[in-house]
Design a protein around this motif. Structure first.
Motif, PDB file in Angstrom:
ATOM      1  N   ASP A   1      72.397  38.398  33.137  1.00 55.52           N
ATOM      2  CA  ASP A   1      72.954  37.056  33.539  1.00 55.52           C
ATOM      3  C   ASP A   1      74.248  37.019  32.963  1.00 55.52           C
ATOM      4  N   VAL A   2      75.446  37.346  33.756  1.00 52.40           N
ATOM      5  CA  VAL A   2      76.900  37.371  33.233  1.00 52.40           C
ATOM      6  C   VAL A   2      77.199  35.788  32.779  1.00 52.40           C
ATOM      7  N   ALA A   3      76.974  35.029  33.406  1.00 49.69           N
ATOM      8  CA  ALA A   3      77.066  33.380  33.378  1.00 49.69           C
ATOM      9  C   ALA A   3      76.802  33.093  31.763  1.00 49.69           C
ATOM     10  N   GLU A   4      75.405  33.699  31.480  1.00 48.88           N
ATOM     11  CA  GLU A   4      74.638  33.086  30.434  1.00 48.88           C
ATOM     12  C   GLU A   4      75.127  34.256  29.253  1.00 48.88           C
ATOM     13  N   GLY A   5      75.439  35.328  29.663  1.00 47.29           N
ATOM     14  CA  GLY A   5      75.604  36.549  28.501  1.00 47.29           C
ATOM     15  C   GLY A   5      74.266  36.926  28.190  1.00 47.29           C
ATOM     16  N   GLU A   6      73.214  36.830  28.973  1.00 48.62           N
ATOM     17  CA  GLU A   6      71.941  37.561  28.411  1.00 48.62           C
ATOM     18  C   GLU A   6      71.312  37.944  29.393  1.00 48.62           C
ATOM     19  N   TRP A   7      70.305  39.089  28.863  1.00 45.91           N
ATOM     20  CA  TRP A   7      69.328  39.701  29.861  1.00 45.91           C
ATOM     21  C   TRP A   7      68.008  38.702  30.192  1.00 45.91           C
ATOM     22  N   ILE A   8      67.830  39.088  31.689  1.00 47.61           N
ATOM     23  CA  ILE A   8      66.858  38.052  32.225  1.00 47.61           C
ATOM     24  C   ILE A   8      65.737  38.890  32.749  1.00 47.61           C
ATOM     25  N   TRP A   9      65.456  40.142  32.297  1.00 44.09           N
ATOM     26  CA  TRP A   9      64.515  41.135  32.796  1.00 44.09           C
ATOM     27  C   TRP A   9      63.077  40.509  32.886  1.00 44.09           C
ATOM     28  N   ARG A  10      62.930  39.748  32.007  1.00 36.62           N
ATOM     29  CA  ARG A  10      61.440  39.182  31.904  1.00 36.62           C
ATOM     30  C   ARG A  10      60.885  38.592  33.118  1.00 36.62           C
ATOM     31  N   GLU A  11      62.000  38.109  33.765  1.00 37.65           N
ATOM     32  CA  GLU A  11      61.585  36.946  35.062  1.00 37.65           C
ATOM     33  C   GLU A  11      61.272  37.879  36.184  1.00 37.65           C
ATOM     34  N   TYR A  12      61.759  39.306  36.060  1.00 38.05           N
ATOM     35  CA  TYR A  12      61.308  40.003  37.162  1.00 38.05           C
ATOM     36  C   TYR A  12      59.888  41.061  36.935  1.00 38.05           C
ATOM     37  N   LEU A  13      59.199  40.587  35.665  1.00 34.17           N
ATOM     38  CA  LEU A  13      58.030  41.522  35.513  1.00 34.17           C
ATOM     39  C   LEU A  13      56.927  41.059  36.681  1.00 34.17           C
ATOM     40  N   ARG A  14      56.096  42.032  37.332  1.00 38.50           N
ATOM     41  CA  ARG A  14      55.090  41.548  37.919  1.00 38.50           C
ATOM     42  C   ARG A  14      54.002  42.402  37.704  1.00 38.50           C
ATOM     43  N   ASP A  15      52.860  41.501  37.025  1.00 34.32           N
ATOM     44  CA  ASP A  15      51.836  42.035  36.720  1.00 34.32           C
ATOM     45  C   ASP A  15      51.809  43.421  35.653  1.00 34.32           C
ATOM     46  N   ASN A  16      52.894  43.443  35.056  1.00 28.51           N
ATOM     47  CA  ASN A  16      52.917  44.649  34.154  1.00 28.51           C
ATOM     48  C   ASN A  16      53.607  44.169  32.904  1.00 28.51           C
ATOM     49  N   GLU A  17      53.330  42.729  32.281  1.00 31.53           N
ATOM     50  CA  GLU A  17      53.790  42.224  31.135  1.00 31.53           C
ATOM     51  C   GLU A  17      53.549  42.988  30.049  1.00 31.53           C
ATOM     52  N   ILE A  18      54.488  42.917  28.966  1.00 29.83           N
ATOM     53  CA  ILE A  18      54.361  43.787  27.746  1.00 29.83           C
ATOM     54  C   ILE A  18      54.254  42.878  26.469  1.00 29.83           C
ATOM     55  N   ARG A  19      53.893  43.377  25.426  1.00 33.13           N
ATOM     56  CA  ARG A  19      53.742  42.684  24.199  1.00 33.13           C
ATOM     57  C   ARG A  19      55.044  42.442  23.556  1.00 33.13           C
ATOM     58  N   TYR A  20      54.875  41.161  22.806  1.00 38.87           N
ATOM     59  CA  TYR A  20      56.109  40.673  22.358  1.00 38.87           C
ATOM     60  C   TYR A  20      56.979  41.855  21.363  1.00 38.87           C
TER      61      TYR A  20
END
Length: 606
Positions: A242-261
């Motif tokens: 997200d260029v506007a926020e200056g941060e990665w938002i990849w977690r929002e696109y996980l689909r049934d393959n969530e990963i550990r903290y």
């Protein structure tokens, strides 16, 4: 078939043909290598699948033909130089079994060629297209497999500069990952890396410093991290930032393959834009993976699939009765607390100095007996009204801390300290913690585990205990203050346990302890509560919401009780940056996540 290598022809001839039927070009390179078909075309040339006719078995190999897609004599000369360097690098690096071996390098008909080992398998871009997004286990295996290759590359003073799914092939015979295409690689011994050089690499995967012509070894780590994010989401990395926020938002696109903290934090540090905050070497990444070490500084952590249904965490029970204020054996204790403020009399440009003021406070509390030797104190928190969230001018605030809104809190009880390992052991008969000590807070407990503890404690005592709501927690943390921290506008490692390598607002050198500390090691707040900033991030009952729009204003939990809802954590931990320890800062995690940065304290209504 026999593929013509003339770029202006490319005619397919019968297999045994020596001269192209259409253009008359020789079909065999150095009377040995015969191209069968085109494999692909890049910035510097074409690659062909070929056979080696010198050997009886006619093994397959790869022909790479220098055919640069550049204009101008200077650019052409640079491309030719890079092609020659690729051959030289492959001659050395090909000794690693997960890098293609160089068989030959020569010129024919005024064109340059290199012949290299053929890797039988599919690249990860094709694997992603055919099999779908990668799982946590696949990403973990990919990192450990490929990092050993990258370590060999870096030890030989080479930066690959073009790591991406297309340049990683899974070899069929053993499933190993092979790193290919060293056409963009840079020899660090032959160049001054402080000088801006040619900008090379695939735009979606290159690190910021590489994008301006100043690659480092850490640039390859960035590209590897971006590759992992692509494989986890099936979305190009440029769309995951997200260029506007200056941060990665990849977690929002996980689909049934969530990963550990913990693994998610490793990925975050791999794709950190600032090189100083990124992993500096392959060894650092491998160490983090081997030790499952969580890393500082993100706002929200990856969710994970629930391994048990929400109702299972609550365990069938008879409903305990709420604590009645009339039946509580309330006692009074006294304590010290401090506030800090910048000394305004200090000359500008001198090292900042803080004024510390000491106060005495008193509060009511009750003691619960968990076993013959183990007790637990809960402090009486008076009711009141406060502004929840942060003002727009608070440094390092996030959008999820808005809008500020008034909340009314009823009196309640809250743990004087985080639940300790001794207290957990007394109730649960086990200790999951990493940092073993009876008086340190228990960690590596999920939100579900905390509910189970509260239920067992309720059954043991005969009264109802629970996790605090998010608004109760912030109200209790602030202790009637409206500053970022309950002791003032900044934070120091003399007052809390966090990542002291970083500072908040003013440059104050601190200590990074790399572990938890015993509860009560630092000054309390004005309510008599300890470790509300740092040590461990604390689970709250509420579900995660990205803002306070439509939030409850009466202190109750804001939750939909959906099984996969992320849950709230507050207060930051020993590994978090100081800004993550602010009273208003919010973290979230899936309810089954366990981390040595997560703990909790119990609450009860009165």
């Amino acid at each position: 078939m026999s593929q013509c290598l003339n770029p202006n022809c490319l005619h397919l001839n019968p297999q045994s043909t020596q001269i192209c039927e259409q253009c008359g070009a020789k079909l065999l390179l150095v009377d040995r290598y015969r191209a069968i078909k085109i494999l692909g075309k890049g910035g510097f040339g074409r690659t062909f699948l070929a056979i080696d006719e010198f050997k009886p078995s006619k093994p397959r190999c790869v022909i790479k033909q220098f055919l640069p897609d550049v204009k101008g004599e200077k650019s052409l000369k640079k491309a030719a130089e890079l092609f020659e360097r690729e051959a030289m690098r492959l001659d050395e690096l090909g000794k690693h079994e997960q890098i293609p071996e160089l068989f030959a390098y020569f010129s024919q008909e005024e064109r340059q060629y290199l012949i290299q080992e053929f890797i039988d398998g599919d690249d990860l871009a094709k694997e992603l297209a055919q099999k779908g997004v990668f799982s946590e286990q696949q990403i973990q295996e990919l990192l450990k497999d490929l990092l050993t290759v990258l370590k060999f590359v870096h030890v030989n003073n080479v930066i690959h500069r073009d790591i991406k799914p297309e340049n990683i092939i899974r070899r069929k015979r053993d499933g190993k990952l092979v790193l290919v295409d060293f056409g963009a690689a840079k020899d660090t011994e032959a160049a001054d890396l402080s000088v801006t050089g040619t900008i090379i690499g695939s735009a979606a995967y290159i690190a910021p410093e590489q994008a301006v012509g100043k690659p480092k070894f850490a640039s390859d780590l960035y590209s590897l991290g971006a590759t992992c994010l692509h494989l986890l989401t099936n979305i190009e990395p440029t769309e995951l930032f997200d260029v506007a926020e200056g941060e990665w938002i990849w977690r929002e696109y996980l689909r049934d393959n969530e990963i550990r903290y913990e693994l998610s934090r490793v990925l975050d540090k791999l794709v950190e834009g600032a090189t100083k905050r990124r992993f500096q070497s392959v060894e650092e990444v491998l160490h983090a993976l081997d030790h499952q070490a969580p890393l500082p500084g993100i706002r929200q952590v990856a969710s994970a699939s629930s391994h048990r249904a929400y109702h299972q965490a609550s365990i069938a029970k008879t409903q305990p009765t709420p604590l009645s204020v009339h039946k509580l054996d309330l006692k009074i204790f006294q304590f010290n607390f401090v506030t800090i403020a910048l000394d305004q009399s200090i000359v500008v440009a001198k090292k900042p100095k803080l004024q510390t003021r000491h106060f005495r406070g008193k509060a009511k509390y009750i003691t619960l007996k968990l076993s013959q030797d183990i007790t637990m104190d809960l402090v009486g928190i008076p009711g009141g009204q406060f502004l929840m969230g942060s003002p727009e001018n608070e440094p390092e605030r996030g959008n999820d801390e808005s809008p500020q809104h008034s909340v009314n809190i009823r009196p309640f009880l809250l743990g004087k300290y985080l639940v300790t390992q001794a207290q957990w052991q007394a109730v649960m008969k086990k200790n999951p913690a990493r940092f073993i000590h009876p008086n340190r807070p228990v960690e590596k407990v999920s939100w579900y585990d905390c509910l189970e503890f509260c239920q067992k404690l309720s059954n043991l005592i005969g009264r109802e205990f629970r996790l605090p709501t998010e608004s109760e927690w912030e109200y209790a943390c602030r202790g009637k203050t409206n500053t970022p921290f309950h002791f003032g506008t900044t934070i120091t490692t003399d007052l809390a346990n966090y990542n002291g390598e970083y500072s908040y607002e003013i440059e104050i050198q601190g200590k990074y302890r790399h572990e938890t500390t015993e509860v009560g090691s630092f000054s309390s707040n004005s309510f008599g509560l300890y470790d509300m900033h740092g040590n461990l991030a604390e689970w709250c009952f509420d579900s995660w919401h990205p803002s306070y729009d439509n939030a409850s204003i009466d202190g109750s939990a804001w939750t939909s009780n959906q099984e996969k809802d992320n849950r709230i954590l507050r207060g930051g931990s020993w590994l978090h940056l100081p800004g993550c320890c602010r009273s208003s800062h919010r973290l979230s995690a899936a309810p089954n996540i366990k981390s040595d940065a997560f703990g909790f304290r119990i609450a009860a209504s009165v």
